[in-house]
Motif scaffolding. Structure first.
Motif, PDB file in Angstrom:
ATOM      1  N   ASN A  87      -7.382 -65.174  -7.042  1.00  0.00           N
ATOM      2  CA  ASN A  87      -6.586 -64.514  -7.936  1.00  0.00           C
ATOM      3  C   ASN A  87      -5.299 -65.004  -8.175  1.00  0.00           C
ATOM      4  OD1 ASN A  87      -8.798 -62.542  -8.489  1.00  0.00           O
ATOM      5  ND2 ASN A  87      -8.102 -61.254  -6.945  1.00  0.00           N
ATOM      6  N   SER A  88      -4.513 -64.552  -9.217  1.00  0.00           N
ATOM      7  CA  SER A  88      -2.862 -65.122  -9.444  1.00  0.00           C
ATOM      8  C   SER A  88      -3.067 -66.721  -9.046  1.00  0.00           C
ATOM      9  CB  SER A  88      -2.114 -64.421  -8.588  1.00  0.00           C
ATOM     10  OG  SER A  88      -2.236 -63.087  -8.934  1.00  0.00           O
ATOM     11  N   LEU A  89      -3.809 -67.408  -9.771  1.00  0.00           N
ATOM     12  CA  LEU A  89      -4.150 -68.713  -9.336  1.00  0.00           C
ATOM     13  C   LEU A  89      -2.702 -69.470  -9.966  1.00  0.00           C
ATOM     14  CD1 LEU A  89      -7.620 -69.576  -9.880  1.00  0.00           C
ATOM     15  CD2 LEU A  89      -6.366 -70.175  -7.910  1.00  0.00           C
ATOM     16  N   GLN A  90      -2.241 -70.579  -9.069  1.00  0.00           N
ATOM     17  CA  GLN A  90      -0.935 -71.432  -9.437  1.00  0.00           C
ATOM     18  C   GLN A  90      -1.265 -72.790  -9.511  1.00  0.00           C
ATOM     19  OE1 GLN A  90       1.891 -69.943 -10.377  1.00  0.00           O
ATOM     20  NE2 GLN A  90       0.449 -67.939 -10.163  1.00  0.00           N
ATOM     21  N   PRO A  91      -0.593 -73.520 -10.228  1.00  0.00           N
ATOM     22  CA  PRO A  91      -0.858 -74.990 -10.404  1.00  0.00           C
ATOM     23  C   PRO A  91      -0.985 -75.642  -9.014  1.00  0.00           C
ATOM     24  CG  PRO A  91       0.726 -74.366 -12.136  1.00  0.00           C
ATOM     25  CD  PRO A  91       0.335 -73.199 -11.252  1.00  0.00           C
ATOM     26  N   GLU A  92      -0.115 -75.178  -8.163  1.00  0.00           N
ATOM     27  CA  GLU A  92      -0.274 -75.750  -6.701  1.00  0.00           C
ATOM     28  C   GLU A  92      -1.631 -75.538  -5.946  1.00  0.00           C
ATOM     29  OE1 GLU A  92       2.051 -74.050  -7.834  1.00  0.00           O
ATOM     30  OE2 GLU A  92       2.884 -72.395  -6.419  1.00  0.00           O
ATOM     31  N   ASP A  93      -2.525 -74.807  -6.469  1.00  0.00           N
ATOM     32  CA  ASP A  93      -3.929 -74.318  -5.963  1.00  0.00           C
ATOM     33  C   ASP A  93      -4.900 -75.251  -6.299  1.00  0.00           C
ATOM     34  OD1 ASP A  93      -3.101 -70.862  -6.668  1.00  0.00           O
ATOM     35  OD2 ASP A  93      -2.986 -71.918  -4.662  1.00  0.00           O
ATOM     36  N   THR A  94      -4.488 -76.254  -7.290  1.00  0.00           N
ATOM     37  CA  THR A  94      -5.461 -77.022  -7.786  1.00  0.00           C
ATOM     38  C   THR A  94      -5.968 -78.125  -6.853  1.00  0.00           C
ATOM     39  OG1 THR A  94      -4.450 -77.206 -10.100  1.00  0.00           O
ATOM     40  CG2 THR A  94      -5.567 -79.214  -9.289  1.00  0.00           C
ATOM     41  N   ALA A  95      -7.072 -78.134  -6.476  1.00  0.00           N
ATOM     42  CA  ALA A  95      -7.701 -79.119  -5.540  1.00  0.00           C
ATOM     43  C   ALA A  95      -9.408 -78.954  -5.550  1.00  0.00           C
ATOM     44  CB  ALA A  95      -7.169 -78.586  -4.133  1.00  0.00           C
ATOM     45  N   VAL A  96      -9.784 -79.701  -4.764  1.00  0.00           N
ATOM     46  CA  VAL A  96     -11.284 -79.638  -4.538  1.00  0.00           C
ATOM     47  C   VAL A  96     -11.464 -78.579  -3.496  1.00  0.00           C
ATOM     48  CG1 VAL A  96     -13.605 -80.628  -4.002  1.00  0.00           C
ATOM     49  CG2 VAL A  96     -11.753 -82.105  -5.658  1.00  0.00           C
ATOM     50  N   TYR A  97     -12.206 -77.657  -3.576  1.00  0.00           N
ATOM     51  CA  TYR A  97     -12.453 -76.680  -2.427  1.00  0.00           C
ATOM     52  C   TYR A  97     -13.524 -77.098  -1.637  1.00  0.00           C
ATOM     53  CZ  TYR A  97      -8.031 -74.221  -3.510  1.00  0.00           C
ATOM     54  OH  TYR A  97      -6.981 -73.857  -3.777  1.00  0.00           O
ATOM     55  N   TYR A  98     -13.641 -77.201  -0.436  1.00  0.00           N
ATOM     56  CA  TYR A  98     -14.782 -77.343   0.435  1.00  0.00           C
ATOM     57  C   TYR A  98     -14.988 -76.098   1.222  1.00  0.00           C
ATOM     58  CZ  TYR A  98     -13.933 -82.190  -0.887  1.00  0.00           C
ATOM     59  OH  TYR A  98     -13.969 -83.293  -1.795  1.00  0.00           O
ATOM     60  N   CYS A  99     -16.372 -75.814   1.710  1.00  0.00           N
ATOM     61  CA  CYS A  99     -16.237 -74.802   2.783  1.00  0.00           C
ATOM     62  C   CYS A  99     -17.208 -75.293   4.112  1.00  0.00           C
ATOM     63  CB  CYS A  99     -17.290 -73.839   2.269  1.00  0.00           C
ATOM     64  SG  CYS A  99     -19.129 -74.248   2.081  1.00  0.00           S
ATOM     65  N   ASN A 100     -16.881 -74.854   5.190  1.00  0.00           N
ATOM     66  CA  ASN A 100     -17.699 -75.245   6.290  1.00  0.00           C
ATOM     67  C   ASN A 100     -17.622 -74.165   7.430  1.00  0.00           C
ATOM     68  OD1 ASN A 100     -18.754 -77.109   8.350  1.00  0.00           O
ATOM     69  ND2 ASN A 100     -17.512 -78.725   7.248  1.00  0.00           N
ATOM     70  N   ALA A 101     -18.385 -74.293   8.605  1.00  0.00           N
ATOM     71  CA  ALA A 101     -18.730 -73.541   9.317  1.00  0.00           C
ATOM     72  C   ALA A 101     -18.115 -73.898  10.769  1.00  0.00           C
ATOM     73  CB  ALA A 101     -20.112 -73.087   9.523  1.00  0.00           C
ATOM     74  N   GLY A 102     -17.869 -72.675  11.542  1.00  0.00           N
ATOM     75  CA  GLY A 102     -17.125 -73.010  12.922  1.00  0.00           C
ATOM     76  C   GLY A 102     -17.445 -72.073  13.928  1.00  0.00           C
ATOM     77  N   PRO A 103     -17.193 -72.102  15.341  1.00  0.00           N
ATOM     78  CA  PRO A 103     -17.536 -71.173  15.972  1.00  0.00           C
ATOM     79  C   PRO A 103     -16.459 -69.991  16.065  1.00  0.00           C
ATOM     80  CG  PRO A 103     -17.510 -73.217  17.383  1.00  0.00           C
ATOM     81  CD  PRO A 103     -17.072 -73.503  15.893  1.00  0.00           C
ATOM     82  N   SER A 104     -15.389 -70.236  15.704  1.00  0.00           N
ATOM     83  CA  SER A 104     -14.267 -69.211  15.573  1.00  0.00           C
ATOM     84  C   SER A 104     -13.210 -69.866  14.672  1.00  0.00           C
ATOM     85  CB  SER A 104     -13.510 -69.110  16.900  1.00  0.00           C
ATOM     86  OG  SER A 104     -12.891 -70.263  17.093  1.00  0.00           O
ATOM     87  N   THR A 105     -12.278 -68.623  14.007  1.00  0.00           N
ATOM     88  CA  THR A 105     -11.241 -69.331  13.264  1.00  0.00           C
ATOM     89  C   THR A 105     -10.167 -70.266  13.862  1.00  0.00           C
ATOM     90  OG1 THR A 105     -11.132 -67.242  12.105  1.00  0.00           O
ATOM     91  CG2 THR A 105      -9.127 -68.473  12.372  1.00  0.00           C
ATOM     92  N   ALA A 106      -9.823 -70.100  15.112  1.00  0.00           N
ATOM     93  CA  ALA A 106      -9.310 -71.089  16.086  1.00  0.00           C
ATOM     94  C   ALA A 106      -9.867 -72.462  15.845  1.00  0.00           C
ATOM     95  CB  ALA A 106      -9.087 -70.681  17.438  1.00  0.00           C
TER      96      ALA A 106
END
Length: 124
Positions: free
Chosen positions: A84-103
Motif C-alpha cells: 500500500n501507499s506505493l512510492q516510485p522508489e518501490d519500483t523493482a522486480v520483486y522476488y520471493c524465497n525461503a529460509g530457515p529463519s528471518t536472520a
C-alpha cells in the motif's frame, strides 16, 4: 525440484496498491520462513519482509513498515505481499524465497533458486 513463481506486479501511480503472490513447490525444508527480496542499488537482493511458517512472526525493512503486509496460506503453498501507499522508489522486480529463519534470509541464505520475479512499477 523447488520452484518459486511470483505474480501480481504491475504499473500503478504513487499512492496506489498491489498484492503480490509467490507460489512455492518442491520445498523439502520443514516449516520454512518466506520472504520478499527486490534488488536495490549496489545489492543483488534486499530484504523487504519475511514471515514464519505459522504466520505469527513477521519482519519488515524500515522502508516498508506500515505500508507493506506479508501473509501466507500454507494450504496453497503461497505467500503474499500487500503493498500500500506505493512510492516510485518501490519500483523493482520483486522476488520471493525461503529460509530457515528471518536472520538467515536477512543474511542472504536461501533455500531455493530464484524465480522470474514480478515487476512493480510506480509512477509519480
Amino acid at each position: 525440484q523447488v520452484q518459486l513463481v511470483e505474480s501480481g506486479g504491475g504499473l500503478v501511480q504513487a499512492g496506489g496498491s498491489l498484492r503480490l503472490s509467490c507460489a512455492a513447490s518442491g520445498l523439502t525444508f520443514s516449516k520454512p520462513y518466506m520472504g520478499w527480496f527486490p534488488p536495490a542499488p549496489g545489492k543483488e537482493r534486499e530484504f523487504v519482509a519475511s514471515i514464519s511458517w505459522s504466520g505469527a512472526g513477521t519482519a519488515y525493512a524500515d522502508s516498508v513498515k506500515g505500508r507493506f503486509t506479508i501473509s501466507r496460506d500454507n494450504a496453497k503453498n503461497t505467500v503474499y505481499l500487500q503493498m500500500n501507499s506505493l512510492q516510485p522508489e518501490d519500483t523493482a522486480v520483486y522476488y520471493c524465497n525461503a529460509g530457515p529463519s528471518t536472520a538467515t534470509l536477512i543474511r542472504g541464505t536461501y533455500l531455493a533458486s530464484w524465480g522470474q520475479g514480478t515487476q512493480v512499477t510506480v509512477s509519480s
